[in-house]
Design a protein around this motif. Structure first.
Motif, mmCIF file in Angstrom:
data_model
loop_
_atom_site.group_PDB
_atom_site.id
_atom_site.type_symbol
_atom_site.label_atom_id
_atom_site.label_comp_id
_atom_site.label_asym_id
_atom_site.label_seq_id
_atom_site.Cartn_x
_atom_site.Cartn_y
_atom_site.Cartn_z
ATOM 1 N N ASN A 34 -6.558 -11.016 -3.854
ATOM 2 C CA ASN A 34 -6.036 -10.667 -2.537
ATOM 3 C C ASN A 34 -5.842 -9.155 -2.430
ATOM 4 O OD1 ASN A 34 -3.558 -9.949 -3.702
ATOM 5 N ND2 ASN A 34 -2.788 -12.063 -3.537
ATOM 6 N N ASP A 35 -5.456 -8.670 -1.250
ATOM 7 C CA ASP A 35 -5.364 -7.226 -1.013
ATOM 8 C C ASP A 35 -4.402 -6.544 -1.980
ATOM 9 O OD1 ASP A 35 -7.147 -7.621 0.961
ATOM 10 O OD2 ASP A 35 -5.786 -7.166 2.635
ATOM 11 N N GLN A 36 -3.266 -7.208 -2.220
ATOM 12 C CA GLN A 36 -2.269 -6.637 -3.123
ATOM 13 C C GLN A 36 -2.855 -6.460 -4.526
ATOM 14 O OE1 GLN A 36 1.075 -5.609 -2.402
ATOM 15 N NE2 GLN A 36 0.607 -4.655 -4.374
ATOM 16 N N GLN A 37 -3.601 -7.477 -4.966
ATOM 17 C CA GLN A 37 -4.183 -7.411 -6.311
ATOM 18 C C GLN A 37 -5.247 -6.318 -6.418
ATOM 19 O OE1 GLN A 37 -5.027 -11.665 -6.290
ATOM 20 N NE2 GLN A 37 -3.789 -11.904 -8.160
ATOM 21 N N VAL A 38 -6.030 -6.169 -5.355
ATOM 22 C CA VAL A 38 -7.036 -5.094 -5.358
ATOM 23 C C VAL A 38 -6.331 -3.739 -5.420
ATOM 24 C CG1 VAL A 38 -8.833 -3.940 -3.995
ATOM 25 C CG2 VAL A 38 -8.800 -6.439 -4.149
ATOM 26 N N ALA A 39 -5.241 -3.605 -4.657
ATOM 27 C CA ALA A 39 -4.489 -2.342 -4.647
ATOM 28 C C ALA A 39 -3.885 -2.073 -6.026
ATOM 29 C CB ALA A 39 -3.395 -2.389 -3.583
ATOM 30 N N ASP A 40 -3.361 -3.099 -6.665
ATOM 31 C CA ASP A 40 -2.742 -2.940 -7.993
ATOM 32 C C ASP A 40 -3.788 -2.531 -9.033
ATOM 33 O OD1 ASP A 40 -0.330 -3.654 -6.925
ATOM 34 O OD2 ASP A 40 -0.373 -5.737 -7.655
ATOM 35 N N THR A 96 5.198 0.169 -10.748
ATOM 36 C CA THR A 96 5.174 -1.301 -10.819
ATOM 37 C C THR A 96 3.803 -1.841 -10.412
ATOM 38 O OG1 THR A 96 6.216 -1.338 -8.653
ATOM 39 C CG2 THR A 96 7.646 -1.768 -10.530
ATOM 40 N N SER A 97 3.195 -1.184 -9.436
ATOM 41 C CA SER A 97 1.850 -1.585 -9.028
ATOM 42 C C SER A 97 0.872 -1.359 -10.189
ATOM 43 C CB SER A 97 1.452 -0.775 -7.789
ATOM 44 O OG SER A 97 0.113 -0.983 -7.454
ATOM 45 N N VAL A 98 1.009 -0.203 -10.863
ATOM 46 C CA VAL A 98 0.151 0.107 -12.009
ATOM 47 C C VAL A 98 0.338 -0.949 -13.102
ATOM 48 C CG1 VAL A 98 -0.225 1.771 -13.890
ATOM 49 C CG2 VAL A 98 0.015 2.583 -11.537
ATOM 50 N N ALA A 99 1.582 -1.330 -13.352
ATOM 51 C CA ALA A 99 1.863 -2.316 -14.404
ATOM 52 C C ALA A 99 1.224 -3.667 -14.067
ATOM 53 C CB ALA A 99 3.375 -2.462 -14.590
ATOM 54 N N ARG A 100 1.298 -4.071 -12.805
ATOM 55 C CA ARG A 100 0.662 -5.332 -12.398
ATOM 56 C C ARG A 100 -0.855 -5.227 -12.570
ATOM 57 N NH1 ARG A 100 4.480 -5.378 -7.864
ATOM 58 N NH2 ARG A 100 2.887 -4.348 -6.614
ATOM 59 N N GLY A 101 -1.414 -4.062 -12.189
ATOM 60 C CA GLY A 101 -2.857 -3.855 -12.329
ATOM 61 C C GLY A 101 -3.281 -3.907 -13.785
ATOM 62 N N LYS A 102 -2.462 -3.340 -14.649
ATOM 63 C CA LYS A 102 -2.778 -3.323 -16.080
ATOM 64 C C LYS A 102 -2.829 -4.742 -16.645
ATOM 65 C CE LYS A 102 -0.925 -1.591 -20.505
ATOM 66 N NZ LYS A 102 -2.199 -1.731 -21.202
ATOM 67 N N LYS A 103 -1.903 -5.545 -16.197
ATOM 68 C CA LYS A 103 -1.859 -6.930 -16.666
ATOM 69 C C LYS A 103 -3.142 -7.676 -16.243
ATOM 70 C CE LYS A 103 1.605 -10.325 -17.250
ATOM 71 N NZ LYS A 103 2.025 -11.388 -17.412
ATOM 72 N N MET A 104 -3.561 -7.450 -15.019
ATOM 73 C CA MET A 104 -4.798 -8.080 -14.550
ATOM 74 C C MET A 104 -5.975 -7.622 -15.401
ATOM 75 S SD MET A 104 -4.220 -7.453 -10.489
ATOM 76 C CE MET A 104 -5.870 -7.932 -10.034
ATOM 77 N N THR A 164 -6.653 -1.131 -8.488
ATOM 78 C CA THR A 164 -7.109 0.225 -8.168
ATOM 79 C C THR A 164 -6.099 1.258 -8.677
ATOM 80 O OG1 THR A 164 -8.193 -0.619 -6.197
ATOM 81 C CG2 THR A 164 -7.850 1.750 -6.284
ATOM 82 N N ALA A 165 -4.823 1.013 -8.423
ATOM 83 C CA ALA A 165 -3.781 1.956 -8.855
ATOM 84 C C ALA A 165 -3.827 2.133 -10.367
ATOM 85 C CB ALA A 165 -2.406 1.452 -8.415
ATOM 86 N N PHE A 166 -4.000 1.033 -11.092
ATOM 87 C CA PHE A 166 -4.076 1.115 -12.552
ATOM 88 C C PHE A 166 -5.300 1.942 -12.982
ATOM 89 C CE2 PHE A 166 -6.118 -0.731 -16.378
ATOM 90 C CZ PHE A 166 -5.237 -0.221 -17.318
ATOM 91 N N LEU A 167 -6.459 1.612 -12.409
ATOM 92 C CA LEU A 167 -7.697 2.315 -12.799
ATOM 93 C C LEU A 167 -7.602 3.812 -12.509
ATOM 94 C CD1 LEU A 167 -10.364 -0.265 -11.524
ATOM 95 C CD2 LEU A 167 -9.797 0.230 -13.917
ATOM 96 N N GLU A 168 -6.909 4.153 -11.416
ATOM 97 C CA GLU A 168 -6.796 5.576 -11.052
ATOM 98 C C GLU A 168 -5.922 6.379 -12.012
ATOM 99 O OE1 GLU A 168 -7.500 5.473 -6.225
ATOM 100 O OE2 GLU A 168 -5.475 5.180 -7.006
ATOM 101 N N THR A 169 -5.109 5.676 -12.792
ATOM 102 C CA THR A 169 -4.206 6.412 -13.689
ATOM 103 C C THR A 169 -4.730 6.490 -15.119
ATOM 104 O OG1 THR A 169 -2.962 4.388 -14.082
ATOM 105 C CG2 THR A 169 -2.130 5.863 -12.368
ATOM 106 N N LEU A 170 -6.000 6.061 -15.341
ATOM 107 C CA LEU A 170 -6.530 6.106 -16.718
ATOM 108 C C LEU A 170 -6.926 7.524 -17.120
ATOM 109 C CD1 LEU A 170 -8.685 2.852 -16.783
ATOM 110 C CD2 LEU A 170 -6.323 3.204 -17.501
#
Ligand code: HEC
Ligand code: HEC
Length: 630
Positions: A616-622, A534-542, A624-630
């Motif tokens: 915010n911190d949550q958005q940075v974490a999201d 879910t964090s990855v999905a939020r990161g992808k949207k950003m 980051t999580a997305f970028l790490e899974t590319l």
């Protein structure tokens, strides 16, 4: 005077000459230069109380393990586990998975444990005593990308290092069940592991951090990072004056580590000097800008168990040392040079009178061996795994009386399995990995020196007026042109041509360049770490919608393949592919962002890619999580 010192004397005398004159002086020097010293302690040996005697081979992992009637090997190329007889003949084979990690062998239970790197599992394979079968006894899931493997002294606990998920996991194998006991977090890019004979600690080797870890297996289970010394303990280091003594050097590419008794461990690595300070003269257009090879090969002897971990460095001539094995009975350490096709023997290895032994070239016939596995047989002779020719070579080092012989004898076995690469790709792989004077000046550098495991050494190299970071190549070559950070090379061939020029070798023939290119295009992408979906999905949207990253990092490779002018960076920057980002730290052309988080919080804004300061911190974490899974 030894030829080496004479060469250096001449080199020093020629410093005032012009660049053109320098090339001439350099050639002259080469006639005297015998290459790096085969083995030289650069400080006081650690030494042991007494030689520790026989040590079980299962305390570490390898590509090859000796059995009572031959050997068992895991071939990363084809992904086959192969059982051989004493002459290295194929008795049975079993598919594990391409790019497999290491194996260890429980000689009493006759079980080989193999790390299936792409399949995220450990496979326990029974070697039947009566017939030559290989049978899977058990298999279980691990965190992403298992690689290093070792057993506890009592063979009841199996330890595994995983690359993408960066963990060290202990499994209960008392009933081959593989139930997880505990796990610890590791740093990035761990590789081989080893357990001390008394079972109290483990060591982990790393290819990109310049450290090894020591892990307390009894109480804390916590890794303690030990920096591999990057300053020679003696003034007679590899960098003795002249043009290269000012640059910082970094330890890289430690693939293997092994204990010699409970109180000493040894690891092999590269010492890299990416920015050489040239005292007013510099070699333009080369990696590092200096005249001495910017990479040398070394061993670190580590004194373990006390409050501190003293260490002593030794210089070796084995290019890209990937495999180590210690024969405790004869107190002989063996080091295989993956790039130089040589095996070095070090005598009295655990003692203060440590000394150079015999060096054996392991090339048989015309084909390069590419040794990346060593095993000690019961009689003290050595088995070498040739990863390019996929055969076992027996290196006889012990004479009829059972003592170390005065000469070695090499007996190559037949090729065991077919390569999964085409002939052309295979030729390219060999070129990529070998220390060859066609590729680089005096064969000092191989492509895999800076791109170990086809990845990156994590260093920024001085090239003319810039510092440019080594990019990882895995799965990033096809569909990402133009090449280089500034996008200055329109095609892969142009990129290879400019790389070859920087390396200063005498050049490749057209078919060889073709082979290298086809290999580069065949390298699969790296494994990604496990992240919360879910964090990855939020990161992808950003990334796709809210932040506009996709306007440049678009398509399957996350690049528009265009050059942009960003603030505070190169004149022109090619949008880099973001594939495999988790394995490619640090970031940006100059390595100026140590982590993805740093990149998002600070440098992204600096370079004007976007304005992430509102995140915010949550958005940075999201993100980051997305970028790490590319
Ligand atoms: C001394 C370290 C070093 C060695 C040795 C080395 N490289 Fe590199 N490689 C780099 C660096 C640094 C860059 C980035 C340079 C730039 O952008 O101008 C790079 C860039 C590349 C690129 C471009 C990747 C991209 O996405 O733009 C390719 C392809 C490549 N190297 C392949 C090779 C091959 C093949 C060899 C052997 C013939 C080799 N490298 C040897 C350090 C090295
Ligand atoms: C205008 C085009 C553009 C946009 C928009 C853009 N980038 Fe980039 N990106 C680049 C270029 C060019 C570089 C290389 C810069 C350098 O190395 O100095 C880069 C570098 C990176 C890197 C480092 C890659 C590496 O291997 O070192 C990451 C990660 C990255 N961008 C992520 C993002 C994210 C996340 C966003 C959205 C917040 C974004 N980019 C928006 C063009 C862009």
């Amino acid at each position: 005077m030894r030829p080496r010192s004479l060469a250096l004397g001449l080199l020093a005398a020629s410093v005032p000459l012009t660049i053109g004159g320098f090339a001439l002086a350099r050639r002259m020097v080469n006639n005297f230069d015998m290459g790096p010293t085969a083995f030289e302690m650069l400080g006081r040996p650690i030494g042991g109380a007494k030689p520790a005697g026989a040590t079980a081979a299962h305390l570490t992992g390898s590509r090859i393990m000796a059995t009572d009637d031959g050997a068992v090997v895991i071939d990363a190329d084809s992904g086959a586990l192969v059982r051989t007889d004493r002459n290295g003949k194929n008795l049975a084979q079993l598919a594990i998975g391409r790019e497999a990690g290491l194996l260890t062998y429980d000689a009493q239970a006759r079980i080989a444990y193999v790390a299936d790197r792409l399949g995220d599992r450990i496979v326990a394979v029974k070697l039947d005593k009566l017939d030559n079968k290989l049978e899977i006894a058990a298999s279980w899931k691990t965190p992403a990308e298992p690689y290093g493997i070792a057993l506890s002294p009592d063979r009841k606990t199996l330890f595994v290092s995983t690359i993408a998920d960066r963990t060290f996991v202990a499994y209960d194998v008392s009933g081959t069940t593989g139930k997880e006991k505990w796990r610890a977090a590791l740093a990035r890019e761990p590789r081989g592991i080893a357990v001390s004979p008394d079972g109290t600690r483990a060591m982990v080797a790393y290819i990109a951090t310049g450290t090894v870890d020591q892990i307390d297996l009894v109480e804390t289970h916590r890794p303690e990072h030990i920096a591999l010394s990057t300053t020679a303990a003696s003034s007679r280091g590899r960098f003795r004056g002249g043009s290269s003594d000012n640059g910082d050097s970094f330890a890289r590419a430690a693939f293997a580590v092994t204990f010699m008794g409970d109180r000493q461990a040894v690891t092999a690595f590269q010492r890299e000097t990416p920015v050489q300070i040239a005292n007013g003269s510099e070699r333009t257009g080369s990696y590092g800008g200096g005249f001495e090879p910017p990479v040398v090969h070394q061993l670190a002897f580590l004194g373990v168990g006390g409050a501190s971990t003293p260490q002593t460095i030794a210089a070796i001539a084995q290019h890209q040392p990937r495999a180590l094995a210690w024969d405790g009975v004869h107190d002989a350490l063996y080091v295989a040079g993956f790039g130089s096709d040589s095996v070095l023997q070090i005598r009295n290895a655990s003692q203060v009178n440590v000394a150079e032994g015999l060096t054996t070239v392991v090339t048989s016939g015309k084909s390069k061996c590419g040794p990346d596995g060593l095993a000690i047989m019961a009689d003290g002779n050595v088995l070498v795994w040739c990863s390019f020719t996929r055969n076992v070579e027996r290196l006889d080092v012990v004479d009829a009386k059972g003592t170390l012989a005065t000469a070695t004898k090499l007996s190559p076995g037949p090729s065991l399995v077919a390569s999964a690469y085409t002939d052309k790709q295979h030729d390219g792989m060999v070129l990529f990995s070998s220390a060859d004077a066609a590729v680089s000046q005096r064969g000092a550098l191989a492509c895999s020196t800076c791109h170990p495991d086809q990845r990156a050494d994590g260093l920024s190299w001085r090239i003319d007026k810039h510092e440019l970071q080594t990019p990882l190549l895995n799965g990033r070559v096809t569909g990402t042109h133009p090449y280089k950070w500034d996008g200055g090379d329109p095609t892969l061939r142009d990129s290879l041509a400019s790389t070859m020029k920087r390396l200063g070798g005498f050049g490749l023939q057209k078919e060889q360049t073709d082979a290298l290119a086809s290999y580069l295009e065949a390298i699969p992408t790296v494994r990604v770490p496990t992240r919360d979906a879910t964090s990855v999905a939020r990161g992808k949207k950003m990334f796709d919608e809210q932040l506009g990253c996709k306007s440049c990092h678009d398509g399957a490779m996350y690049t528009d393949q265009e050059r942009h002018k960003l603030t505070g960076t190169l004149e022109q920057s090619d949008t880099p592919s973001l594939k495999g980002l988790a394995a490619s730290a640090p970031y940006y052309h100059d390595g100026s962002a140590a982590t993805l988080e740093a990149l998002i919080r600070d440098r992204a804004a600096v370079h004007g890619m976007t304005e992430p300061s509102k995140l915010n911190d949550q958005q940075v974490a999201d993100l980051t999580a997305f970028l790490e899974t590319l």
